[in-house]
Design an enzyme around this catalytic site. Structure first.
Site, PDB file in Angstrom:
ATOM      1  CB  ILE A 202      -0.821   0.015   1.209  1.00 52.06           C
ATOM      2  CG1 ILE A 202      -1.863  -1.094   1.313  1.00 52.06           C
ATOM      3  CG2 ILE A 202      -1.777   1.311   1.328  1.00 52.06           C
ATOM      4  CD1 ILE A 202      -2.850  -1.270   2.593  1.00 52.06           C
ATOM      5  N   PRO A 203       1.088   1.833  -1.302  1.00 55.29           N
ATOM      6  CG  PRO A 203       0.857   2.768  -3.400  1.00 55.29           C
ATOM      7  CD  PRO A 203       0.256   1.753  -2.284  1.00 55.29           C
ATOM      8  CB  CYS A 204       2.062   5.243   2.672  1.00 50.72           C
ATOM      9  SG  CYS A 204       3.404   4.343   3.488  1.00 50.72           S
ATOM     10  CG  HIS A 205       6.566   4.929  -1.212  1.00 52.95           C
ATOM     11  ND1 HIS A 205       5.828   3.580  -1.211  1.00 52.95           N
ATOM     12  CD2 HIS A 205       6.956   4.866  -2.827  1.00 52.95           C
ATOM     13  CE1 HIS A 205       5.930   2.962  -2.295  1.00 52.95           C
ATOM     14  NE2 HIS A 205       6.571   3.595  -3.403  1.00 52.95           N
TER      15      HIS A 205
END
Length: 177
Positions: A132-135
């Site tokens: 889950i690409p929070c970056h």
């Protein structure tokens, strides 16, 4: 029972947790909010879902976009889950702003406005980083702020994805949500 597996990435150790059939957590070792969904007693065990997560991470860290997502179990509040589901729509190598996510949440809820700060809190508490690409979330002004794994890792991940960071900058005082 919650199970854990340790993965050695080019950016440091990663701990992955699972219910047995789905990924429930993925953290860089030592990051802010590390293991918040982990119970005191976990068992290290080889599982098929960990094999899928390892394959995803191997592809990702080779500089390619994985063409699948391992099964995920988001154990969180409805608001955070809604934010995390938007994170899953951010394409590989691209970014979205906290404000952009807030606008999407507001629209989903039929509201005029949603707090970007509330979105930032939900993004920062993402328990399944990378997948889950929070970056991929940046400040409206291009600030590379708010990554629980640390700003340096955020820059390395976006660089790995060949994201256009020409309008982005590292704030003078690094923050993690």
């Amino acid at each position: 029972m919650i199970y854990v597996y340790h993965y050695n990435s080019p950016l440091g150790g990663i701990t992955i947790s699972s219910s047995g059939t789905a990924i429930t957590g993925l953290w860089f070792d030592g990051q802010k909010y590390f293991g918040v969904t982990l119970p005191e007693n976990c068992e290290e065990k080889e599982l098929a879902v960990f094999d899928e997560a390892k394959r995803w991470l191997d592809i990702y860290f080779s500089g390619k976009e994985p063409d699948f997502t391992p099964p995920l179990l988001m154990q969180t509040t409805p608001f955070r889950k809604a934010v995390w589901e938007i994170l899953l729509t951010i394409p590989y190598g691209q970014t979205m702003t906290y404000g952009g996510i807030a606008d999407r949440i507001a629209k989903q809820k039929g509201l005029d406005k949603m707090s970007a700060q509330a979105v930032g809190g939900a993004v920062g508490h993402n328990a399944i980083s990378l997948i889950i690409p929070c970056h991929r979330v940046v400040g409206t002004n291009g600030s590379l702020t708010g990554y629980a794994g640390g700003i340096e890792k955020k820059v390395q991940l976006l660089t790995l994805e060949k994201a256009d960071m020409s309008a982005c900058f590292v704030p003078k005082t690094g923050t993690a949500v």
